[in-house]
Design a protein around this motif. Sequence first.
Motif, PDB file in Angstrom:
ATOM      1  N   GLN A   1       0.823  -1.216   0.000  1.00  0.00           N
ATOM      2  CA  GLN A   1       0.000   0.000   0.000  1.00  0.00           C
ATOM      3  C   GLN A   1       0.864   1.278   0.000  1.00  0.00           C
ATOM      4  OE1 GLN A   1      -3.288  -0.340   2.803  1.00  0.00           O
ATOM      5  NE2 GLN A   1      -2.859   1.726   3.523  1.00  0.00           N
ATOM      6  N   GLN A   2       0.302   2.343  -0.582  1.00  0.00           N
ATOM      7  CA  GLN A   2       0.925   3.666  -0.501  1.00  0.00           C
ATOM      8  C   GLN A   2       0.015   4.520   0.384  1.00  0.00           C
ATOM      9  OE1 GLN A   2       3.019   4.837  -4.248  1.00  0.00           O
ATOM     10  NE2 GLN A   2       1.159   4.051  -5.193  1.00  0.00           N
TER      11      GLN A   2
ATOM     12  N   ARG B   1     -10.466  18.116  -3.256  1.00  0.00           N
ATOM     13  CA  ARG B   1      -9.806  19.089  -2.376  1.00  0.00           C
ATOM     14  C   ARG B   1      -8.975  18.372  -1.305  1.00  0.00           C
ATOM     15  NH1 ARG B   1     -12.426  22.114   0.832  1.00  0.00           N
ATOM     16  NH2 ARG B   1     -14.489  21.175   0.785  1.00  0.00           N
ATOM     17  N   LEU B   2      -8.777  17.048  -1.509  1.00  0.00           N
ATOM     18  CA  LEU B   2      -8.024  16.257  -0.532  1.00  0.00           C
ATOM     19  C   LEU B   2      -6.533  16.336  -0.886  1.00  0.00           C
ATOM     20  CD1 LEU B   2      -9.175  14.867   1.889  1.00  0.00           C
ATOM     21  CD2 LEU B   2      -9.163  12.714   0.634  1.00  0.00           C
ATOM     22  N   ALA B   3      -5.809  17.107  -0.072  1.00  0.00           N
ATOM     23  CA  ALA B   3      -4.411  17.431  -0.402  1.00  0.00           C
ATOM     24  C   ALA B   3      -3.431  16.626   0.440  1.00  0.00           C
ATOM     25  CB  ALA B   3      -4.176  18.916  -0.177  1.00  0.00           C
ATOM     26  N   VAL B   4      -2.273  16.410  -0.157  1.00  0.00           N
ATOM     27  CA  VAL B   4      -1.212  15.625   0.473  1.00  0.00           C
ATOM     28  C   VAL B   4      -0.399  16.501   1.418  1.00  0.00           C
ATOM     29  CG1 VAL B   4       0.921  14.368  -0.018  1.00  0.00           C
ATOM     30  CG2 VAL B   4      -1.015  14.238  -1.616  1.00  0.00           C
ATOM     31  N   VAL B   5      -0.214  16.018   2.636  1.00  0.00           N
ATOM     32  CA  VAL B   5       0.659  16.666   3.601  1.00  0.00           C
ATOM     33  C   VAL B   5       1.947  15.839   3.601  1.00  0.00           C
ATOM     34  CG1 VAL B   5       0.853  17.215   6.054  1.00  0.00           C
ATOM     35  CG2 VAL B   5      -1.278  17.588   4.851  1.00  0.00           C
ATOM     36  N   GLY B   6       3.036  16.398   4.080  1.00  0.00           N
ATOM     37  CA  GLY B   6       4.331  15.741   3.900  1.00  0.00           C
ATOM     38  C   GLY B   6       4.615  14.522   4.750  1.00  0.00           C
ATOM     39  N   ARG B   7       3.749  13.534   4.690  1.00  0.00           N
ATOM     40  CA  ARG B   7       3.978  12.263   5.388  1.00  0.00           C
ATOM     41  C   ARG B   7       3.510  11.143   4.472  1.00  0.00           C
ATOM     42  NH1 ARG B   7       5.909  15.716   7.982  1.00  0.00           N
ATOM     43  NH2 ARG B   7       5.761  16.138  10.202  1.00  0.00           N
ATOM     44  N   TYR B   8       4.382  10.182   4.221  1.00  0.00           N
ATOM     45  CA  TYR B   8       4.073   9.085   3.303  1.00  0.00           C
ATOM     46  C   TYR B   8       4.592   7.782   3.893  1.00  0.00           C
ATOM     47  CZ  TYR B   8       4.486  13.102  -0.003  1.00  0.00           C
ATOM     48  OH  TYR B   8       4.394  14.316  -0.652  1.00  0.00           O
ATOM     49  N   ILE B   9       3.925   6.663   3.610  1.00  0.00           N
ATOM     50  CA  ILE B   9       4.498   5.334   3.838  1.00  0.00           C
ATOM     51  C   ILE B   9       4.437   4.639   2.487  1.00  0.00           C
ATOM     52  CG2 ILE B   9       4.309   3.127   5.064  1.00  0.00           C
ATOM     53  CD1 ILE B   9       2.929   4.847   7.316  1.00  0.00           C
ATOM     54  N   LEU B  10       5.610   4.291   1.985  1.00  0.00           N
ATOM     55  CA  LEU B  10       5.693   3.844   0.591  1.00  0.00           C
ATOM     56  C   LEU B  10       6.368   2.479   0.483  1.00  0.00           C
ATOM     57  CD1 LEU B  10       6.893   7.246  -0.902  1.00  0.00           C
ATOM     58  CD2 LEU B  10       4.577   6.285  -1.017  1.00  0.00           C
ATOM     59  N   PRO B  11       5.978   1.693  -0.537  1.00  0.00           N
ATOM     60  CA  PRO B  11       6.660   0.421  -0.786  1.00  0.00           C
ATOM     61  C   PRO B  11       7.912   0.654  -1.629  1.00  0.00           C
ATOM     62  CG  PRO B  11       4.868   0.714  -2.331  1.00  0.00           C
ATOM     63  CD  PRO B  11       4.887   1.955  -1.483  1.00  0.00           C
ATOM     64  N   PRO B  12       8.873  -0.286  -1.625  1.00  0.00           N
ATOM     65  CA  PRO B  12      10.105  -0.080  -2.412  1.00  0.00           C
ATOM     66  C   PRO B  12       9.857  -0.007  -3.914  1.00  0.00           C
ATOM     67  CG  PRO B  12      10.052  -2.290  -1.447  1.00  0.00           C
ATOM     68  CD  PRO B  12       8.899  -1.542  -0.855  1.00  0.00           C
TER      69      PRO B  12
ATOM     70  N   GLU C   1      -0.407  -1.719  -8.938  1.00  0.00           N
ATOM     71  CA  GLU C   1       0.021  -2.789  -8.021  1.00  0.00           C
ATOM     72  C   GLU C   1       0.094  -2.323  -6.563  1.00  0.00           C
ATOM     73  OE1 GLU C   1       4.095  -4.161  -8.303  1.00  0.00           O
ATOM     74  OE2 GLU C   1       4.707  -2.420  -9.451  1.00  0.00           O
ATOM     75  N   CYS C   2       0.156  -1.012  -6.354  1.00  0.00           N
ATOM     76  CA  CYS C   2       0.316  -0.481  -4.991  1.00  0.00           C
ATOM     77  C   CYS C   2      -0.788   0.549  -4.725  1.00  0.00           C
ATOM     78  CB  CYS C   2       1.694   0.161  -4.845  1.00  0.00           C
ATOM     79  SG  CYS C   2       3.050  -0.957  -5.216  1.00  0.00           S
TER      80      CYS C   2
END
Length: 287
Positions: free
Chosen positions: A154-155, A200-211, A240-241
């Motif tokens: 998941q992303q 209007r759903l904006a990204v804040v600077g926190r992510y959990i990302l797959p390789p 895929e993610c």
Amino acid sequence: MTAVKTAVFPVAGMGTRTLPATKAIPKELLTIVDKPVLQLAVEEARAGGIERFVFVTSGIKTAIATHFRRDIALEKKLEAKNKMDILDAVKGAAIPEGDLLFVEQHEALGLGHAVWCARHAVGNQPFAVLLPDDAIQGESSIKEMLAHHTDPKQQSIAVMEVPLEDTKKYGVLDVETDDGKVATAKGMVEKPDPSVAPSRLAVVGRYILPPEIFHPLNEKKLGAGNEIQLTDAIDAIKGECPIRGIRFSGRRFDCGSKKGFVEANVAYGMADPEVRPVIENLLKTLG
Ligand code: G1P
């Protein structure tokens, strides 16, 4: 819940919006009350279970290394003077030996490029990304995101609602479903004009990302603003993610701007019992 132990902190930015304050001082070391904004992000990551910290720097930010390194001589001096509170605060800021890695970003080619520079330090495992400009006061958003990070592929992205005219400042989700806490997304766009913003759903600077994110980043394709965008890489692997936007309960401040930085200082000051009455009194006299 997926265990995530490594976090990447892009800290190579120029700090243009906060000049002249950031001419000699890295913007990540600007202080919110008594802690550098980068330390707040490190503490937030730690509260979410992060144990390895990867700083992506431009090579000139030795002050950042000094801040997170133990200073045994300083500790001894504070101990000799019996300044135990300050000693604890200084020790608490240090990242243990071997848990802090610095990787170089030679050219400022964008956030996607900064994350790509950390690829060997991250390896083949899910990892977090924290942009230290965004200070989040309250519960650790990384901890909250991990509670909803059920699939290692998941992303997960921290999101908040913004006014329509502000979509051009953020990555924006193309929302598919939304239960008020977690949104699933069909895609993501970097800094869309309000006239074409998918939500209007904006990204804040926190992510959990797959390789897997490193596959599109390897291609170094330019996106919005002629930069290699993390948003574009997230969008490229959505098949895929899956993308999940997760709302967080804390309050977010944009410390990369003068206004956000002042707001953060007031808000964190109000949460400090020693500083709160000082702010309250000052505001009365100011007006
Ligand atoms: C970056 C990201 C953007 C995100 C923002 C959050 O933009 O590219 O998608 O919404 O951080 O702070 P920047 O503010 O670095 O231009």
